[in-house]
Design a protein around this motif. Structure first.
Motif, PDB file in Angstrom:
ATOM      1  N   HIS A 167       4.840 -32.396  60.602  1.00  0.00           N
ATOM      2  CA  HIS A 167       4.463 -31.379  59.920  1.00  0.00           C
ATOM      3  C   HIS A 167       4.510 -30.153  60.890  1.00  0.00           C
ATOM      4  O   HIS A 167       5.043 -29.148  60.811  1.00  0.00           O
TER       5      HIS A 167
ATOM      6  N   LYS B 127      -0.031 -34.662  51.285  1.00  0.00           N
ATOM      7  CA  LYS B 127      -0.725 -33.340  51.122  1.00  0.00           C
ATOM      8  C   LYS B 127      -1.843 -33.016  52.021  1.00  0.00           C
ATOM      9  O   LYS B 127      -1.891 -31.878  52.222  1.00  0.00           O
TER      10      LYS B 127
ATOM     11  N   GLY C 272      -0.837 -31.535  55.022  1.00  0.00           N
ATOM     12  CA  GLY C 272      -0.222 -30.120  54.928  1.00  0.00           C
ATOM     13  C   GLY C 272       1.312 -29.714  54.130  1.00  0.00           C
ATOM     14  O   GLY C 272       1.683 -28.840  53.955  1.00  0.00           O
TER      15      GLY C 272
ATOM     16  N   SER D 263       3.881 -29.759  51.045  1.00  0.00           N
ATOM     17  CA  SER D 263       3.756 -29.199  49.971  1.00  0.00           C
ATOM     18  C   SER D 263       4.190 -29.873  48.813  1.00  0.00           C
ATOM     19  O   SER D 263       3.874 -29.964  47.779  1.00  0.00           O
ATOM     20  N   GLU D 264       5.187 -30.913  49.137  1.00  0.00           N
ATOM     21  CA  GLU D 264       5.823 -31.742  48.086  1.00  0.00           C
ATOM     22  C   GLU D 264       5.943 -33.099  48.799  1.00  0.00           C
ATOM     23  O   GLU D 264       6.247 -33.305  50.064  1.00  0.00           O
TER      24      GLU D 264
ATOM     25  N   ARG E  35       8.024 -32.217  52.023  1.00  0.00           N
ATOM     26  CA  ARG E  35       8.511 -30.950  52.540  1.00  0.00           C
ATOM     27  C   ARG E  35       7.365 -29.878  52.754  1.00  0.00           C
ATOM     28  O   ARG E  35       6.137 -30.075  52.239  1.00  0.00           O
ATOM     29  N   LYS E  36       7.489 -29.224  53.959  1.00  0.00           N
ATOM     30  CA  LYS E  36       6.322 -28.329  54.424  1.00  0.00           C
ATOM     31  C   LYS E  36       6.317 -27.032  53.682  1.00  0.00           C
ATOM     32  O   LYS E  36       7.196 -26.765  53.235  1.00  0.00           O
TER      33      LYS E  36
END
Length: 244
Positions: free
Chosen positions: A121, A191, A194, A196-197, A243-244
């Motif tokens: 991340h 999550k 951090g 998002s998906e 995904r960040k």
């Protein structure tokens, strides 16, 4: 996330876990327009050739914890020596971030998956994607690999696959921390870090299939049941995509 990875096009069988990997990564690279890609644990065998990277329009950095391994890799790639499960010295990157970070059969050897995914991340650019291809618990062969001594499982693996030796593809201890095929379990974990998906694509079918006739029939029936009912606890492999 499903559209980025094209998960609807992936056949979720063990054999396909390997053959679908490069097309899936190419699809992700195209969808997010990745220009900077890092392969964790690439060693001397990067997954993409220099010609493929140029055709797809990205610059590939290859990673290993052993600088000597990277010295055997084809010329032209950027090198990054670090342990993804330890503290990362950001000065090594001079402020650089990656659009895609991926690994193949690496994260099962990581004792602290939270630390490894946190590092991913931190190393990703905003909107970047982390991608791990892993064997998963609780597929029976990997349960045995986790529970039995490494010298015993190493000998068994070498009997089944002659390439699994210290000179070609050595066997390392496996811990399977967070190597699961369940989005229900992994999405909150990712999550919290951090992301998002998150998307998990499971693959079914017992690897290292038993040659004993009765066991072969039992495992075949078990695999069919798991596939039919999407019993992700017993999947054999997974693509974990965040995904960040």
């Amino acid at each position: 996330m499903p559209s980025i990875a094209g998960s609807d096009r992936i056949v979720r069988q063990t054999e396909s876990a390997w053959t679908s990997l490069k097309p899936t990564l190419e699809r992700v690279i195209g969808q997010i327009q990745a220009k900077s890609v890092l392969e964790i644990g690439a060693g001397r065998h990067p997954f993409f050739s220099m010609e493929e990277a140029q055709r797809l329009g990205f610059r590939l950095t290859i990673n290993d914890i052993d600088a000597a391994e990277l010295d055997y890799a084809p010329r032209g790639f950027d090198h990054l020596v670090l342990d993804v499960a330890q503290d990362v010295d950001r000065r090594l990157l001079d402020g650089h971030a990656f659009d895609l970070i991926f690994s193949r059969m690496v994260f099962e050897h990581v004792k602290d998956a939270r630390k490894a995914w946190t590092n991913l991340h931190d190393l990703l650019a905003p909107g970047g994607v982390g991608f791990a291809f892993v064997p998963t618990l609780y597929s029976p062969p990997f349960v045995l690999n986790r529970l039995l001594p490494d010298d015993l499982t190493g000998r068994a693996l070498r009997l089944m696959d002659r390439t699994r030796n210290d000179k070609e593809i050595p066997k390392f201890p496996a811990y399977y921390d967070a190597c699961r095929a369940s989005e229900t379990r992994l999405r909150p974990f990712l999550k919290e870090i951090g992301f998002s998906e998150a998307l998990v694509v499971p693959f079914y079918g017992t690897p290292y299939f038993p040659r004993i006739p009765v066991l072969r029939q039992v495992f075949r029936a078990f695999d069919m049941l798991c596939t039919r009912h999407d019993l992700r606890t017993f999947a054999s492999y997974a693509y974990i995509i965040a995904r960040k």
